[in-house]
Design a protein around this motif. Structure first.
Motif, PDB file in Angstrom:
ATOM      1  N   ARG A  52       0.787  -1.230   0.000  1.00 57.40           N
ATOM      2  CA  ARG A  52       0.000   0.000   0.000  1.00 57.40           C
ATOM      3  C   ARG A  52       0.824   1.288   0.000  1.00 57.40           C
ATOM      4  O   ARG A  52       0.263   2.374  -0.034  1.00 57.40           O
ATOM      5  CB  ARG A  52      -0.960   0.002   1.201  1.00 57.40           C
ATOM      6  N   GLY A  53       2.140   1.154   0.038  1.00 55.14           N
ATOM      7  CA  GLY A  53       2.982   2.333  -0.034  1.00 55.14           C
ATOM      8  C   GLY A  53       3.604   2.706   1.296  1.00 55.14           C
ATOM      9  O   GLY A  53       3.000   2.510   2.356  1.00 55.14           O
ATOM     10  N   LYS A  54       4.815   3.232   1.249  1.00 53.44           N
ATOM     11  CA  LYS A  54       5.554   3.602   2.447  1.00 53.44           C
ATOM     12  C   LYS A  54       4.775   4.623   3.276  1.00 53.44           C
ATOM     13  O   LYS A  54       4.266   5.613   2.746  1.00 53.44           O
ATOM     14  CB  LYS A  54       6.918   4.174   2.060  1.00 53.44           C
ATOM     15  N   GLY A  55       4.694   4.349   4.554  1.00 51.01           N
ATOM     16  CA  GLY A  55       4.012   5.270   5.462  1.00 51.01           C
ATOM     17  C   GLY A  55       2.535   4.983   5.640  1.00 51.01           C
ATOM     18  O   GLY A  55       1.886   5.584   6.508  1.00 51.01           O
ATOM     19  N   SER A  56       1.984   4.060   4.840  1.00 50.28           N
ATOM     20  CA  SER A  56       0.541   3.813   4.907  1.00 50.28           C
ATOM     21  C   SER A  56       0.145   3.148   6.226  1.00 50.28           C
ATOM     22  O   SER A  56      -0.943   3.411   6.759  1.00 50.28           O
ATOM     23  CB  SER A  56       0.078   2.973   3.718  1.00 50.28           C
ATOM     24  N   PHE A  57       1.010   2.276   6.771  1.00 48.91           N
ATOM     25  CA  PHE A  57       0.679   1.622   8.035  1.00 48.91           C
ATOM     26  C   PHE A  57       0.572   2.651   9.166  1.00 48.91           C
ATOM     27  O   PHE A  57      -0.399   2.652   9.923  1.00 48.91           O
ATOM     28  CB  PHE A  57       1.732   0.563   8.386  1.00 48.91           C
ATOM     29  N   ASP A  58       1.566   3.520   9.268  1.00 48.91           N
ATOM     30  CA  ASP A  58       1.542   4.537  10.319  1.00 48.91           C
ATOM     31  C   ASP A  58       0.345   5.463  10.140  1.00 48.91           C
ATOM     32  O   ASP A  58      -0.270   5.912  11.124  1.00 48.91           O
ATOM     33  CB  ASP A  58       2.833   5.344  10.308  1.00 48.91           C
ATOM     34  N   MET A  59       0.005   5.771   8.890  1.00 46.25           N
ATOM     35  CA  MET A  59      -1.156   6.611   8.616  1.00 46.25           C
ATOM     36  C   MET A  59      -2.429   5.931   9.105  1.00 46.25           C
ATOM     37  O   MET A  59      -3.296   6.565   9.727  1.00 46.25           O
ATOM     38  CB  MET A  59      -1.248   6.897   7.119  1.00 46.25           C
ATOM     39  N   LEU A  60      -2.537   4.614   8.872  1.00 40.18           N
ATOM     40  CA  LEU A  60      -3.715   3.874   9.322  1.00 40.18           C
ATOM     41  C   LEU A  60      -3.830   3.870  10.841  1.00 40.18           C
ATOM     42  O   LEU A  60      -4.920   4.009  11.400  1.00 40.18           O
ATOM     43  CB  LEU A  60      -3.663   2.437   8.800  1.00 40.18           C
ATOM     44  N   MET A  61      -2.703   3.695  11.515  1.00 38.47           N
ATOM     45  CA  MET A  61      -2.719   3.705  12.971  1.00 38.47           C
ATOM     46  C   MET A  61      -3.216   5.055  13.502  1.00 38.47           C
ATOM     47  O   MET A  61      -3.998   5.124  14.458  1.00 38.47           O
ATOM     48  CB  MET A  61      -1.320   3.416  13.522  1.00 38.47           C
ATOM     49  N   GLU A  62      -2.761   6.111  12.861  1.00 42.29           N
ATOM     50  CA  GLU A  62      -3.192   7.456  13.264  1.00 42.29           C
ATOM     51  C   GLU A  62      -4.687   7.640  13.021  1.00 42.29           C
ATOM     52  O   GLU A  62      -5.401   8.184  13.877  1.00 42.29           O
ATOM     53  CB  GLU A  62      -2.406   8.511  12.476  1.00 42.29           C
ATOM     54  N   LYS A  63      -5.175   7.187  11.857  1.00 48.24           N
ATOM     55  CA  LYS A  63      -6.596   7.342  11.539  1.00 48.24           C
ATOM     56  C   LYS A  63      -7.458   6.551  12.518  1.00 48.24           C
ATOM     57  O   LYS A  63      -8.533   7.007  12.934  1.00 48.24           O
ATOM     58  CB  LYS A  63      -6.874   6.880  10.108  1.00 48.24           C
ATOM     59  N   MET A  64      -7.010   5.362  12.889  1.00 45.74           N
ATOM     60  CA  MET A  64      -7.772   4.570  13.866  1.00 45.74           C
ATOM     61  C   MET A  64      -7.873   5.301  15.192  1.00 45.74           C
ATOM     62  O   MET A  64      -8.935   5.335  15.822  1.00 45.74           O
ATOM     63  CB  MET A  64      -7.114   3.198  14.053  1.00 45.74           C
ATOM     64  N   ASP A  65      -6.775   5.891  15.624  1.00 54.49           N
ATOM     65  CA  ASP A  65      -6.774   6.648  16.883  1.00 54.49           C
ATOM     66  C   ASP A  65      -7.748   7.822  16.817  1.00 54.49           C
ATOM     67  O   ASP A  65      -8.482   8.094  17.776  1.00 54.49           O
ATOM     68  CB  ASP A  65      -5.370   7.162  17.201  1.00 54.49           C
ATOM     69  N   ARG A  66      -7.772   8.489  15.672  1.00 53.15           N
ATOM     70  CA  ARG A  66      -8.632   9.661  15.534  1.00 53.15           C
ATOM     71  C   ARG A  66     -10.103   9.264  15.465  1.00 53.15           C
ATOM     72  O   ARG A  66     -10.980   9.945  16.020  1.00 53.15           O
ATOM     73  CB  ARG A  66      -8.217  10.462  14.303  1.00 53.15           C
ATOM     74  N   LEU A  67     -10.386   8.158  14.784  1.00 54.52           N
ATOM     75  CA  LEU A  67     -11.764   7.673  14.716  1.00 54.52           C
ATOM     76  C   LEU A  67     -12.254   7.246  16.092  1.00 54.52           C
ATOM     77  O   LEU A  67     -13.391   7.538  16.486  1.00 54.52           O
ATOM     78  CB  LEU A  67     -11.868   6.507  13.734  1.00 54.52           C
ATOM     79  N   ARG A  68     -11.389   6.565  16.812  1.00 55.52           N
ATOM     80  CA  ARG A  68     -11.769   6.117  18.155  1.00 55.52           C
ATOM     81  C   ARG A  68     -12.014   7.313  19.073  1.00 55.52           C
ATOM     82  O   ARG A  68     -12.993   7.331  19.839  1.00 55.52           O
ATOM     83  CB  ARG A  68     -10.678   5.220  18.729  1.00 55.52           C
ATOM     84  N   LYS A  69     -11.144   8.301  19.006  1.00 51.31           N
ATOM     85  CA  LYS A  69     -11.296   9.498  19.832  1.00 51.31           C
ATOM     86  C   LYS A  69     -12.593  10.228  19.518  1.00 51.31           C
ATOM     87  O   LYS A  69     -13.254  10.777  20.413  1.00 51.31           O
ATOM     88  CB  LYS A  69     -10.102  10.428  19.623  1.00 51.31           C
ATOM     89  N   ALA A  70     -12.986  10.199  18.241  1.00 52.71           N
ATOM     90  CA  ALA A  70     -14.212  10.871  17.813  1.00 52.71           C
ATOM     91  C   ALA A  70     -15.457  10.051  18.134  1.00 52.71           C
ATOM     92  O   ALA A  70     -16.584  10.530  17.955  1.00 52.71           O
ATOM     93  CB  ALA A  70     -14.157  11.172  16.318  1.00 52.71           C
ATOM     94  N   GLY A  71     -15.264   8.811  18.587  1.00 57.90           N
ATOM     95  CA  GLY A  71     -16.409   7.965  18.926  1.00 57.90           C
ATOM     96  C   GLY A  71     -17.108   7.369  17.728  1.00 57.90           C
ATOM     97  O   GLY A  71     -18.294   7.044  17.792  1.00 57.90           O
ATOM     98  N   ILE A  72     -16.372   7.208  16.628  1.00 58.20           N
ATOM     99  CA  ILE A  72     -16.951   6.656  15.401  1.00 58.20           C
ATOM    100  C   ILE A  72     -16.667   5.160  15.328  1.00 58.20           C
ATOM    101  O   ILE A  72     -15.511   4.727  15.467  1.00 58.20           O
ATOM    102  CB  ILE A  72     -16.369   7.363  14.158  1.00 58.20           C
TER     103      ILE A  72
END
Length: 340
Positions: A52-72
């Protein structure tokens, strides 16, 4: 997102690589409350980024954290191949997704679709069983709903394509039997969905399921290729993109799929006959202590694996475990009990 706002009485599961989940989009998702993102991930950082391209894993981890924080509510979409099956089936990987806040996982096995597909990426019969048991184990020991695209077929009586319980409409409007069967006879721009589902092509697919009743071999592309080839020849559906029929018309690919299907049949027919697929459906009060043992005593003390078989040192193992390898005897015992 405009459509999800317009149809606020519907729920939407969207599959995404996460790159467009900006602060603004996350805020709209939170406001709407009817969109359930499934983030695509292929394994740990090295494996995922190679695809999926360099940096995509770290990006996914960040997005999961943000979704969880938002209660989604969100989940993870896993693509299983012969190269990453063991990785995404590991306890550590599934536990990580759960810890990040994923409420569900969908494990999609690689299907050799599209132009110039590569059947060597198909999960082996052994890997399919590994993924099935990992899915079942996580489903019974983690607060996360896990689904195996092929391994859970007995739960839904085999393949659900062709409108049996599901069909696919692509971005051009073509009414396809499945997201992986890129053939159609109708398009929503020129006909109704009902007309498309009533077509001889779709009707034949529905009527053919579940083939010989072994629902551990549900797929008409790789497990039952002779069926899809027959439908293609008889009803002449059109390809919905270039190369869609490669796995039907190219002899080199057909030969690879046929060899694969023979190996799957040898393994899955035995498991079906022995009833081992029933380990996917533990009775009330039963829990997995490892991927091959059921225990009727209590929920595993260690979460994902690690129940009493790890607590007890001598004698080694869980004294109340039921081995799936000997499940036939267990089934016989249950039948006798119910007969009383």
């Amino acid at each position: 997102l405009d459509l999800t706002e317009e149809f606020s009485d519907c729920a939407f599961m969207t599959f995404t690589n996460g790159s467009l989940l900006t602060d603004k989009v996350i805020e709209r998702l939170k406001k709407n409350g009817n969109v359930y993102p499934m983030l695509s991930i292929n394994g740990w950082r090295e494996t995922n980024d190679a695809v999926r391209g360099k940096g995509s894993f770290d990006m996914l981890m960040e997005k999961m954290d943000r979704l969880r924080k938002a209660g989604i509510l969100f989940g993870a979409s896993l693509t299983a191949t012969s190269k990453n099956a063991e990785e995404i089936a590991s306890d550590e990987f599934l536990q990580m997704l759960c810890d990040k806040g994923a409420m569900s996982t969908w494990t999609f096995h690689y299907v050799p679709v599209g132009e110039n597909p590569d059947p060597s990426l198909l999960t082996t019969p052994e890997q399919r069983e590994l993924l099935r048991m990992a899915t079942v184990n996580a489903r019974n020991t983690l607060p996360m709903f896990t689904v195996d695209f092929w391994g859970d077929a007995p739960m839904i009586l085999g393949c659900i394509a062709g409108g049996k319980q599901y069909f696919h409409v692509n971005s051009r409007g073509d009414i396809e039997p499945c997201a992986f069967v890129h053939f159609a006879t109708h398009n929503v721009k020129t006909s109704t969905i009902i007309e498309g589902l009533k077509s001889e092509f779709m009707t034949a697919i529905r009527n053919g399921i579940p083939y010989d009743n072994n629902m551990l071999r549900p797929c008409m592309i790789v497990d039952r290729a002779e069926a899809l080839r027959e439908y293609y020849e008889k009803y002449k559906p059109y390809e919905t993109h270039r190369g869609a029929a490669d796995y039907i018309t190219r002899e080199d690919i057909k030969e690879q799929i046929d060899r694969y299907a023979e190996k799957v049949k040898a393994v899955m027919d035995k498991k079906w006959e022995e009833g081992l697929f029933m380990t996917a459906m533990p009775l009330e009060g039963e829990y997995y202590h490892d991927r091959y043992s059921l225990c009727s005593a209590a929920r595993p003390a260690g979460g994902v694996h690690g129940g009493c078989e790890k607590i007890r040192k001598e004698p080694k193992g869980c004294n109340c475990a039921r081995s799936s390898r000997a499940l036939k005897g267990y089934i016989d015992d249950l039948q006798q009990e119910f007969a009383r």
